[in-house]
Design an enzyme around this catalytic site. Structure first.
Site, mmCIF file in Angstrom:
data_model
loop_
_atom_site.group_PDB
_atom_site.id
_atom_site.type_symbol
_atom_site.label_atom_id
_atom_site.label_comp_id
_atom_site.label_asym_id
_atom_site.label_seq_id
_atom_site.Cartn_x
_atom_site.Cartn_y
_atom_site.Cartn_z
ATOM 1 N N GLY A 174 36.511 15.910 2.031
ATOM 2 C CA GLY A 174 35.794 16.356 0.840
ATOM 3 C C GLY A 174 36.240 17.785 0.577
ATOM 4 N N ALA A 175 36.585 18.055 -0.692
ATOM 5 C CA ALA A 175 37.266 19.315 -1.008
ATOM 6 C C ALA A 175 36.553 20.574 -0.485
ATOM 7 C CB ALA A 175 37.510 19.381 -2.512
ATOM 8 N N ARG A 206 46.667 19.087 4.072
ATOM 9 C CA ARG A 206 46.479 18.143 2.959
ATOM 10 C C ARG A 206 46.819 18.876 1.655
ATOM 11 N NH1 ARG A 206 41.091 14.645 2.851
ATOM 12 N NH2 ARG A 206 42.472 13.244 1.680
ATOM 13 N N GLN A 222 35.045 5.543 2.091
ATOM 14 C CA GLN A 222 34.127 6.692 2.128
ATOM 15 C C GLN A 222 32.807 6.368 1.427
ATOM 16 O OE1 GLN A 222 37.384 6.881 1.424
ATOM 17 N NE2 GLN A 222 38.285 8.843 1.994
ATOM 18 N N ASP A 241 38.842 16.829 -6.413
ATOM 19 C CA ASP A 241 39.630 17.634 -5.470
ATOM 20 C C ASP A 241 40.364 18.757 -6.172
ATOM 21 O OD1 ASP A 241 39.287 14.875 -4.110
ATOM 22 O OD2 ASP A 241 39.822 16.313 -2.537
ATOM 23 N N ASN A 297 40.780 13.052 -8.379
ATOM 24 C CA ASN A 297 39.733 12.659 -7.424
ATOM 25 C C ASN A 297 40.223 11.398 -6.706
ATOM 26 O OD1 ASN A 297 37.101 13.126 -6.251
ATOM 27 N ND2 ASN A 297 36.444 11.274 -7.286
ATOM 28 N N LYS A 298 39.433 10.920 -5.775
ATOM 29 C CA LYS A 298 39.803 9.775 -4.943
ATOM 30 C C LYS A 298 40.367 8.622 -5.767
ATOM 31 C CE LYS A 298 39.787 9.530 -1.393
ATOM 32 N NZ LYS A 298 41.011 9.818 -0.602
HETATM 33 O O1 MRU Z 1 40.124 11.884 0.975
HETATM 34 P P1 MRU Z 1 38.763 12.497 0.881
HETATM 35 O O2 MRU Z 1 37.699 11.684 1.531
HETATM 36 O O3 MRU Z 1 38.762 13.951 1.339
HETATM 37 O O4 MRU Z 1 38.475 12.509 -0.676
HETATM 38 C C1 MRU Z 1 37.315 13.145 -1.139
HETATM 39 C C2 MRU Z 1 37.065 12.986 -2.582
HETATM 40 O O5 MRU Z 1 37.825 12.373 -3.301
HETATM 41 C C3 MRU Z 1 35.860 13.688 -3.143
HETATM 42 O O6 MRU Z 1 35.394 13.023 -4.262
HETATM 43 C C4 MRU Z 1 36.242 15.127 -3.542
HETATM 44 O O7 MRU Z 1 36.840 15.798 -2.472
HETATM 45 C C5 MRU Z 1 35.076 15.897 -4.018
HETATM 46 S S1 MRU Z 1 34.017 16.319 -2.695
HETATM 47 C C6 MRU Z 1 32.723 17.213 -3.260
#
Ligand code: MRU
Length: 349
Positions: free
Chosen positions: A47-48, A89, A196, A237, A247-248
């Protein structure tokens, strides 16, 4: 109130190991910079905003045992630690934002003794936790105003407390609305391939007594067409200056579905996730992850040996189908470039 995802305690950085949820709630201590790098890479912390905070602690862990009084040599070690952690990342801009902050602070403190600079780095990392809590709560306040009693929101991946220091971004409006006495329920996309949504968002909503229904990613059209969803809220992100949102993977599909059904598509974005240096989402670096996440998810082979796999971890939703971006200084509506600029100005940046 959601549980803290990341804390500084007894001289080490402690995180909830998110790869173990929901089966096991396990807190692990990160004691070397390599452990921090690895924890970010394998999504023990993810998560960012949480990645950014973990990296800030990572720099401190990387320099805390520096023994000489040579400030220039210390700053070289800081730079080396920053560059190393930045390679974990590529997509979440919060990682680079937090690392830049630590590097700038260290360099701006070069008139101090080496030990004092190291102490300042730790203080800055600890302060980021409190700052993140304040920012997420403000996003929650602005976002809650967009929700009505009885609404169901659909979310993707996990942008809850586990993705931040503790309060979340996309889930913050839901937590805040609940505190205000509104009845809000959540549909959680399971979020292929690493689940997730199923493992983390569903767990977190249950922990916080938020009514939650788990769906497969491909079901969003069905639940929307049945009138079960009043708004989509996702995290990000990295959001570019024009409002394109990384985003994801799967978020873009959800936005198209929401647009088709005239359902508002909101993005909860702390300003640390907004990259005004990028004109559009086309410039956002997208992380490619291992094919095994798709073919052997969680140890079970679900595809033939030797199959070609494409596994981008994020997608970019074009700003044209984003209804609004919820920041800590207010809700930004199109045109996003001006609105985001104003949001930064309100934050004094
Ligand atoms: O690969 P991840 O689990 O780090 O991806 C996270 C996301 O896509 C979240 O939606 C994003 O980081 C926002 S978190 C507040």
């Amino acid at each position: 109130m959601p549980v803290p995802t990341i804390v500084w305690e007894d001289g080490s950085c402690k995180i909830i190991d998110q790869t173990q949820l929901p089966g096991e709630y396990k807190v692990i201590a990160l004691e070397t910079i390599e452990q921090v790098w690895e924890a970010i890479k394998v999504l023990q912390v993810r998560g960012a905003p949480a990645i950014g905070i973990a990296a800030a602690f990572g720099v401190y862990i990387g320099v805390k045992d520096f023994e000489s009084d040579e400030v220039e040599a210390l700053l070289a070690r800081v730079d080396q630690s920053v560059d190393y952690l930045a390679s974990s990342r590529p997509t979440a801009v919060n990682l680079f934002w937090a690392l830049k902050r630590i590097r700038d602070l260290a360099h701006a403190s070069r008139s101090l003794a080496a030990g004092e600079i190291i102490q300042r780095i730790l203080e800055q990392a600890v302060a980021m936790i409190e700052e993140d809590n304040r920012i997420c709560k403000a996003i929650g306040d602005y976002g809650a105003e967009l929700l009505n009693d009885g609404d169901a929101i659909l979310t993707h991946c996990n942008a809850g407390g586990l993705a931040t220091a503790s309060y979340g971004t996309a889930l913050a409006p839901v937590f805040r609305a609940k505190e205000q006495g509104k009845n809000i329920s959540v549909f959680a996309d399971e979020t292929r391939p690493l689940l997730q949504g199923a493992r983390l968002t569903a767990w977190e909503c249950k922990q916080n007594q938020i009514p939650v229904t788990l769906i497969c990613d491909g079901m969003s059209g069905t639940v929307m067409s049945q009138g079960k969803v009043q708004a989509v809220i996702v995290g990000t992100d990295r959001t570019a200056a024009n409002g394109d949102v990384a985003n994801k993977i799967g978020t873009f599909n959800l936005a198209v579905m929401a647009n088709y059904h005239s359902i508002p598509f909101y993005v909860a974005a702390p300003l640390s996730s907004v990259d005004m240096s990028l004109a559009s989402g086309a410039q956002i670096p997208i992380e490619q992850r291992s094919p095994e996440e798709i073919t052997n998810g969680f140890g079970l082979r679900t595809a033939p040996e030797g199959i070609d796999v494409y596994n981008p971890a994020f997608d970019v939703t074009p700003h044209q189908i984003v209804t609004a971006i919820i920041t800590e200084t207010g809700v930004v509506r199109p045109p996003f470039e001006e609105g985001l600029q104003e949001a930064f100005e309100r934050a004094g940046k």
